[in-house]
Design an enzyme around this catalytic site. Structure first.
Site, PDB file in Angstrom:
ATOM      1  N   GLY A   1      -4.555  -4.277  -3.570  1.00 40.24           N
ATOM      2  CA  GLY A   1      -5.745  -3.385  -3.757  1.00 40.24           C
ATOM      3  C   GLY A   1      -5.096  -2.247  -3.807  1.00 40.24           C
ATOM      4  O   GLY A   1      -4.409  -1.821  -3.100  1.00 40.24           O
ATOM      5  N   HIS A   2      -5.180  -1.516  -5.324  1.00 41.86           N
ATOM      6  CA  HIS A   2      -4.476  -0.450  -5.688  1.00 41.86           C
ATOM      7  C   HIS A   2      -5.481   0.842  -6.164  1.00 41.86           C
ATOM      8  O   HIS A   2      -6.402   0.438  -6.861  1.00 41.86           O
ATOM      9  CB  HIS A   2      -3.544  -0.612  -7.064  1.00 41.86           C
ATOM     10  CG  HIS A   2      -2.713  -1.893  -6.952  1.00 41.86           C
ATOM     11  ND1 HIS A   2      -1.845  -2.012  -5.928  1.00 41.86           N
ATOM     12  CD2 HIS A   2      -2.616  -2.722  -7.594  1.00 41.86           C
ATOM     13  CE1 HIS A   2      -1.136  -2.937  -6.404  1.00 41.86           C
ATOM     14  NE2 HIS A   2      -1.617  -3.600  -7.216  1.00 41.86           N
TER      15      HIS A   2
ATOM     16  N   LYS B   1       1.721   1.953  -5.123  1.00 43.07           N
ATOM     17  CA  LYS B   1       2.471   1.365  -6.402  1.00 43.07           C
ATOM     18  C   LYS B   1       1.423   1.306  -7.524  1.00 43.07           C
ATOM     19  O   LYS B   1       1.997   1.625  -8.723  1.00 43.07           O
ATOM     20  CB  LYS B   1       2.592  -0.355  -6.028  1.00 43.07           C
ATOM     21  CG  LYS B   1       3.721  -0.614  -5.189  1.00 43.07           C
ATOM     22  CD  LYS B   1       3.627  -2.162  -4.931  1.00 43.07           C
ATOM     23  CE  LYS B   1       2.486  -2.585  -4.483  1.00 43.07           C
ATOM     24  NZ  LYS B   1       2.307  -2.624  -2.998  1.00 43.07           N
TER      25      LYS B   1
ATOM     26  N   GLN C   1       1.963  -6.535  -3.330  1.00 44.94           N
ATOM     27  CA  GLN C   1       2.391  -6.761  -2.204  1.00 44.94           C
ATOM     28  C   GLN C   1       3.841  -5.748  -1.903  1.00 44.94           C
ATOM     29  O   GLN C   1       4.045  -5.048  -2.803  1.00 44.94           O
ATOM     30  CB  GLN C   1       2.640  -8.112  -1.638  1.00 44.94           C
ATOM     31  CG  GLN C   1       1.191  -8.830  -1.288  1.00 44.94           C
ATOM     32  CD  GLN C   1       0.643  -9.081  -2.713  1.00 44.94           C
ATOM     33  OE1 GLN C   1       1.222  -9.676  -3.675  1.00 44.94           O
ATOM     34  NE2 GLN C   1      -0.634  -8.725  -2.958  1.00 44.94           N
TER      35      GLN C   1
ATOM     36  N   ASP D   1       1.009  -0.853   0.141  1.00 40.19           N
ATOM     37  CA  ASP D   1      -0.036  -0.133  -0.170  1.00 40.19           C
ATOM     38  C   ASP D   1       0.955   1.323  -0.246  1.00 40.19           C
ATOM     39  O   ASP D   1       0.458   2.041   0.564  1.00 40.19           O
ATOM     40  CB  ASP D   1      -1.058   0.003   0.851  1.00 40.19           C
ATOM     41  CG  ASP D   1      -1.686  -1.119   1.188  1.00 40.19           C
ATOM     42  OD1 ASP D   1      -2.053  -1.526   0.184  1.00 40.19           O
ATOM     43  OD2 ASP D   1      -2.334  -1.761   2.300  1.00 40.19           O
TER      44      ASP D   1
HETATM   45  P1  GDP Z   1      -0.646   0.280  -3.491  1.00 42.70           P
HETATM   46  O1  GDP Z   1      -1.280  -1.130  -3.099  1.00 42.70           O
HETATM   47  O2  GDP Z   1       0.888   0.135  -3.487  1.00 42.70           O
HETATM   48  O3  GDP Z   1      -1.020   0.317  -4.947  1.00 42.70           O
HETATM   49  O4  GDP Z   1      -1.279   1.405  -2.826  1.00 42.70           O
HETATM   50  P2  GDP Z   1      -2.866   1.496  -2.499  1.00 42.70           P
HETATM   51  O5  GDP Z   1      -3.528   2.119  -3.366  1.00 42.70           O
HETATM   52  O6  GDP Z   1      -3.349   0.329  -1.567  1.00 42.70           O
HETATM   53  O7  GDP Z   1      -2.601   2.685  -1.127  1.00 42.70           O
HETATM   54  C1  GDP Z   1      -2.362   4.003  -1.685  1.00 42.70           C
HETATM   55  C2  GDP Z   1      -3.099   5.031  -1.200  1.00 42.70           C
HETATM   56  O8  GDP Z   1      -2.585   6.407  -1.269  1.00 42.70           O
HETATM   57  C3  GDP Z   1      -4.068   5.255  -2.425  1.00 42.70           C
HETATM   58  O9  GDP Z   1      -5.382   5.453  -1.823  1.00 42.70           O
HETATM   59  C4  GDP Z   1      -3.838   6.342  -3.400  1.00 42.70           C
HETATM   60  O10 GDP Z   1      -4.788   7.014  -3.983  1.00 42.70           O
HETATM   61  C5  GDP Z   1      -2.806   7.214  -2.290  1.00 42.70           C
HETATM   62  N1  GDP Z   1      -1.816   7.870  -2.605  1.00 42.70           N
HETATM   63  C6  GDP Z   1      -0.791   7.517  -3.572  1.00 42.70           C
HETATM   64  N2  GDP Z   1       0.231   8.549  -3.771  1.00 42.70           N
HETATM   65  C7  GDP Z   1      -0.179   9.383  -2.665  1.00 42.70           C
HETATM   66  C8  GDP Z   1       0.436  10.672  -2.098  1.00 42.70           C
HETATM   67  O11 GDP Z   1       1.298  10.828  -2.732  1.00 42.70           O
HETATM   68  N3  GDP Z   1      -0.337  11.316  -1.354  1.00 42.70           N
HETATM   69  C9  GDP Z   1      -1.503  11.067  -0.981  1.00 42.70           C
HETATM   70  N4  GDP Z   1      -2.069  11.964   0.140  1.00 42.70           N
HETATM   71  N5  GDP Z   1      -2.267   9.589  -1.224  1.00 42.70           N
HETATM   72  C10 GDP Z   1      -1.544   9.121  -2.191  1.00 42.70           C
HETATM   73  P1  IMO Z   2      -0.829  -4.425  -2.188  1.00 42.61           P
HETATM   74  O1  IMO Z   2      -0.513  -4.721  -3.550  1.00 42.61           O
HETATM   75  C1  IMO Z   2      -0.867  -4.908   2.174  1.00 42.61           C
HETATM   76  C2  IMO Z   2      -0.959  -8.983   3.535  1.00 42.61           C
HETATM   77  C3  IMO Z   2      -2.258  -9.611   4.450  1.00 42.61           C
HETATM   78  C4  IMO Z   2      -1.776 -10.417   5.405  1.00 42.61           C
HETATM   79  C5  IMO Z   2      -0.511 -11.070   4.526  1.00 42.61           C
HETATM   80  C6  IMO Z   2      -0.887 -12.391   3.863  1.00 42.61           C
HETATM   81  O2  IMO Z   2      -2.194  -3.655  -2.079  1.00 42.61           O
HETATM   82  O3  IMO Z   2       0.305  -3.811  -1.721  1.00 42.61           O
HETATM   83  P2  IMO Z   2      -2.710 -12.972   1.630  1.00 42.61           P
HETATM   84  O4  IMO Z   2      -3.916 -12.793   1.689  1.00 42.61           O
HETATM   85  O5  IMO Z   2      -1.650 -12.342   0.657  1.00 42.61           O
HETATM   86  O6  IMO Z   2      -2.088 -14.472   2.115  1.00 42.61           O
HETATM   87  O7  IMO Z   2      -2.356 -12.269   3.325  1.00 42.61           O
HETATM   88  O8  IMO Z   2      -0.252 -10.310   3.477  1.00 42.61           O
HETATM   89  N1  IMO Z   2      -1.304  -8.315   2.413  1.00 42.61           N
HETATM   90  C7  IMO Z   2      -1.284  -7.032   1.963  1.00 42.61           C
HETATM   91  N2  IMO Z   2      -0.864  -5.951   2.945  1.00 42.61           N
HETATM   92  N3  IMO Z   2      -1.177  -4.686   0.919  1.00 42.61           N
HETATM   93  C8  IMO Z   2      -1.289  -5.853   0.001  1.00 42.61           C
HETATM   94  O9  IMO Z   2      -1.411  -5.670  -1.211  1.00 42.61           O
HETATM   95  C9  IMO Z   2      -1.398  -7.068   0.666  1.00 42.61           C
HETATM   96  N4  IMO Z   2      -1.600  -8.239   0.148  1.00 42.61           N
HETATM   97  C10 IMO Z   2      -1.401  -9.235   1.231  1.00 42.61           C
HETATM   98  O10 IMO Z   2      -2.708  -8.498   4.957  1.00 42.61           O
HETATM   99  O11 IMO Z   2      -1.141  -9.767   6.361  1.00 42.61           O
HETATM  100 MG    MG Z   3      -2.821  -1.531  -1.714  1.00 38.18          MG
END
Ligand code: GDP
Ligand code: IMO
Ligand code: MG
Length: 439
Positions: free
Chosen positions: A40-41, A16, A227, A13
């Site tokens: 989850g992106h 990416k 991840q 999170d």
């Molecule tokens: P990922 O799994 O690595 O793709 O990240 P996620 O989407 O799960 O979580 C990142 C969150 O931060 C998302 O809600 C993005 O919209 C938000 N985000 C990404 N870059 C920035 C930033 O520079 N500033 C802020 N405030 N939010 C950001």
């Molecule tokens: P993105 O791509 C954050 C965590 C789960 C759990 C562990 C194992 O959005 O960064 P799993 O279901 O993969 O067997 O769970 O990994 N986990 C993540 N945490 N971001 C993710 O993906 C994750 N994918 C799995 O919360 O601790």
């Molecule tokens: Mg994510």
């Protein structure tokens, strides 16, 4: 630059999806190489009232870039119901998904693997991993124990039936005798999987060959990790990890692109740290600061909605990510979330039983007992969300980034200052071949 890997530096999170979306414009292919719909992106396109928010789980983030071909690599585990739900969801919003390619060698998440993920977690009780419950672990376990079902198996009904029956011989014993669940019928599983075949068929390719040919033509390929480094099954905080290789090495085995063709590795580092699920987290905050980061950074899971655990930036982890992934460029995200703090602590080392550790401790027990050693950086109060050059950032925000750069041992080439597609400071050109310095 032909082949670039993009990974998460912490526990996921980091942003990416947004970074991949940003680079998508200059890529011909975006390949997801590990994980599945545990990811989850969130990607925000536009701003204000007209902002469009997309939550992607299984599809590569490049799906939102019309010029780019999104690829689900062999290292991914595919839940076919989720695949088509996500495709339909995007199509209904006008996103063209027709270029999507799926590897014939990717493994399929079966209904019994989803069930096993959930019942195993329940059975573990306080020792649970806190998985996303999507069947990820059991599907990778089947892959390694050679009882998995691959995408290509769906095109040979006889083989599919044999493989499902062989897998269920054991699974049904486990489900019934250990977890007290009803046995699963092979016919039901085969029927469900076959219901997707005709829609799936035109998407399936030998993606390793496809990508090799693309690289030979001089096309640009971005390999996108799900991840992150500390969730990697080999280099993460085992057993509190996911079941795949989320680090740069996984990009090769998960796509069929050899290491000699990789030119750069971009790691995404959040300006603070978050974690979802169980497991050690040295800089975790249990006070108002933790709540502040969660609220200001909207730190709630994109996949499960769980509140993310929050803490200060840990540069021991950052250095570790640089080393394990061979990072050439970092993107620091969410710097805007740190605005308004008097001081911003950075963890520079750990103390374990009175002994200082500048690198990740070798043993997991030591990591569990690691007490962060902090350096206090002066904060800033100015709104940075409109900054588009490094020079526009307040002096203390610049100092924070420069100190992070020193501590993690690689340059910070871009800085996120908001969730939107444009809310980014591009500091150095990232798309150059390693060794040929730019910017
Ligand atoms: P990922 O799994 O690595 O793709 O990240 P996620 O989407 O799960 O979580 C990142 C969150 O931060 C998302 O809600 C993005 O919209 C938000 N985000 C990404 N870059 C920035 C930033 O520079 N500033 C802020 N405030 N939010 C950001
Ligand atoms: P993105 O791509 C954050 C965590 C789960 C759990 C562990 C194992 O959005 O960064 P799993 O279901 O993969 O067997 O769970 O990994 N986990 C993540 N945490 N971001 C993710 O993906 C994750 N994918 C799995 O919360 O601790
Ligand atoms: Mg994510």
């Amino acid at each position: 630059m032909p082949a670039v890997v993009l990974v998460g530096a912490q526990w996921g999170d980091e942003g990416k999806g947004k970074a991949t979306d940003l680079l998508g414009d200059s890529c011909d292919y975006v390949v997801k190489f590990n994980g599945g719909n545990n990811a989850g992106h969130t990607i925000v396109i536009g701003s204000g009232e007209t902002a469009e928010k997309y939550a992607l789980h299984l599809l590569p983030s490049g799906i939102l870039t019309p010029t780019c071909t999104p690829v689900i690599g062999n290292g991914v585990v595919v839940d076919l119901a989720v695949l088509f739900q996500e495709i339909d969801g995007l199509e209904s919003r006008g996103v063209d998904t027709s270029k999507l390619v799926v590897s014939a060698n990717a493994h399929v998440i079966t209904p019994y693997n989803r069930t096993l993920d959930k019942v195993t977690e329940r059975f573990l009780g306080s020792r649970r991993i806190g998985t996303t419950g999507r069947g990820i672990g059991p599907t990778y376990a089947d892959k390694m124990s050679r009882t998995g079902i691959r995408v290509q198996d769906l095109f040979d009904e006889n083989i599919l039936r044999q493989k499902v029956e062989a897998a269920l011989d054991i699974k049904n014993q486990v489900l019934a005798k250990i977890y007290n669940r009803r046995a699963v019928l092979a016919d039901d599983v085969v029927g469900e999987l076959l219901s997707y075949v005709e829609r799936l068929r035109p998407m399936v390719r030998d993606t390793s060959l496809l990508l090799e040919e693309a690289l030979d033509r001089g096309d640009t390929v971005l390999l996108e990790a799900g991840q992150a480094t500390l969730l990697d099954v080999d280099f993460g905080t085992y057993p509190f990890v996911t079941s795949s290789n989320a680090t740069a090495g996984g990009a090769c085995t998960g796509s069929g692109i050899p290491p000699t063709r990789i030119d750069a590795v971009i790691a995404i580092l959040k300006a603070y740290t978050t974690r979802v699920g169980e497991g050690p987290f040295p800089t975790e905050l249990f006070d108002d600061h933790g709540e502040y980061l969660r609220k200001t950074g909207a730190e709630y899971g994109t996949t499960t909605g769980r509140p993310r655990r929050c803490g200060w930036l840990d540069t021991v982890i950052g250095r570790y990510a640089t080393r394990i992934n061979g990072v050439t460029d970092f993107v620091v995200t969410k710097l805007d979330v740190l605005t308004g703090l008097d001081t911003v602590p950075i963890c520079v080392a750990y103390e374990v039983d009175g002994v200082r550790h500048d690198e990740m401790p070798m043993s997991q027990s030591d990591f569990h007992h690691a007490v962060p050693v902090y350096e206090e950086m002066p904060g800033w109060w100015e709104d940075i969300s409109e900054c588009r050059t490094f020079a526009e950032l307040p002096a203390n925000a610049q100092r924070y980034v420069e100190r992070v750069e020193e501590l993690i041992g690689a340059r910070v080439s871009a800085i996120g200052v908001g969730p939107g597609r444009d809310a980014i400071i591009e500091r150095h050109e990232m798309r150059q071949v390693r060794g040929r310095e730019a910017g």
